[in-house]
Design a protein around this motif. Structure first.
Motif, mmCIF file in Angstrom:
data_model
loop_
_atom_site.group_PDB
_atom_site.id
_atom_site.type_symbol
_atom_site.label_atom_id
_atom_site.label_comp_id
_atom_site.label_asym_id
_atom_site.label_seq_id
_atom_site.Cartn_x
_atom_site.Cartn_y
_atom_site.Cartn_z
ATOM 1 N N PHE A 182 -16.379 -2.695 25.391
ATOM 2 C CA PHE A 182 -17.166 -1.548 24.938
ATOM 3 C C PHE A 182 -18.288 -1.257 25.929
ATOM 4 O O PHE A 182 -18.540 -0.097 26.265
ATOM 5 C CB PHE A 182 -17.738 -1.831 23.544
ATOM 6 N N TRP A 226 -18.623 2.165 28.147
ATOM 7 C CA TRP A 226 -19.808 3.014 28.113
ATOM 8 C C TRP A 226 -20.373 3.222 29.520
ATOM 9 O O TRP A 226 -20.724 4.351 29.890
ATOM 10 C CB TRP A 226 -20.865 2.398 27.202
ATOM 11 N N HIS A 228 -22.795 6.522 21.037
ATOM 12 C CA HIS A 228 -22.241 5.294 21.591
ATOM 13 C C HIS A 228 -23.341 4.349 22.074
ATOM 14 O O HIS A 228 -23.200 3.118 21.958
ATOM 15 C CB HIS A 228 -21.279 5.611 22.740
ATOM 16 N N ALA A 266 -19.165 4.481 16.455
ATOM 17 C CA ALA A 266 -18.166 4.736 17.500
ATOM 18 C C ALA A 266 -17.174 5.799 17.035
ATOM 19 O O ALA A 266 -16.808 6.710 17.795
ATOM 20 C CB ALA A 266 -17.434 3.446 17.864
#
Length: 224
Positions: A136, A140, A95, A70
């Protein structure tokens, strides 16, 4: 060279050095974690019948994904001179790889809990970790929908500050999860003044310094 040009050149040198320092601390954290897991904890094997080896996949995958990759994705987009499409591609791919490693790390710890009959989601580490994982994933998905697929310039302009701030916040959340996880393991093993204890402490310190230098690199990226 006028004062403004001199200041920009000075910041450029500083930002470049910060980026190098971030890479060094990231690599150091990986090396220290591998020494800890392979030498002191018996190895990493997700498919093992040894519960400890299964567990060891959790900190390794989570750190490599949600912290190291990351951070590398953030620096790849902000500090490397290249075409914008290339920067976006590597930012997204890194990512995505981090997300895949995170899924493997989450599965490893739940598998470990099943093997040793331990309750799930009982600690602060697990709360921070799972929250970071969910956010997360959302970060994304929103990033892909807004910046990789066709969308209006107005939408991208509105999303960009939130995307940048969200990414930096998630990096620190992942670091908090990593450090609380190390503390939790340290406590369970009842380590004190031992080499393994010092190794864990230096690993945690390297992870924290990696995050700090990544954040500084991104903040000064416009000078690089």
């Amino acid at each position: 060279m006028d004062n403004y040009g001199y200041e920009r050149a000075s910041f450029r040198r500083s930002a470049s050095r910060l980026t190098v320092a971030a890479h060094l601390f990231g690599i150091l954290a990986i090396v220290l974690m591998l020494i800890w897991l392979l030498h002191y904890r018996g190895g990493i094997e997700y498919g093992s019948y040894n519960s400890d080896r299964v567990f060891n996949a959790h900190p390794f995958f989570m750190f490599c994904g949600f912290v190291f990759l990351a951070g590398e994705a953030m620096m790849a987009y902000k500090t490397i001179r290249s075409e914008h499409k290339v920067q976006k591609f590597f930012h997204g791919i890194l990512h995505l790889t981090a997300l895949c490693l995170g899924v493997a790390g989450i599965c490893a710890v739940f598998k470990y809990h099943d093997m040793v009959n331990v309750e799930d989601m009982y600690s602060l580490h697990s709360w921070i970790g799972l929250t970071t994982f969910v956010l997360f994933c959302l970060q994304w998905l929103l990033g892909v929908s807004a910046f990789l697929f066709p969308s209006s310039a107005i939408t991208r302009a509105k999303m960009l500050p939130w995307h940048i701030c969200g990414g930096r916040a998630l990096l620190y959340m992942a670091i908090c999860a990593a450090l609380t996880g190390l503390i939790e393991k340290f406590t369970f093993m009842k380590l004190a003044h031992q080499r393994e204890a010092r190794l864990i402490n230096f690993t945690g310190l390297s992870i924290l310094l990696f995050g700090i230098f990544v954040d500084l690199s991104v903040a000064l990226a416009r000078y690089v």
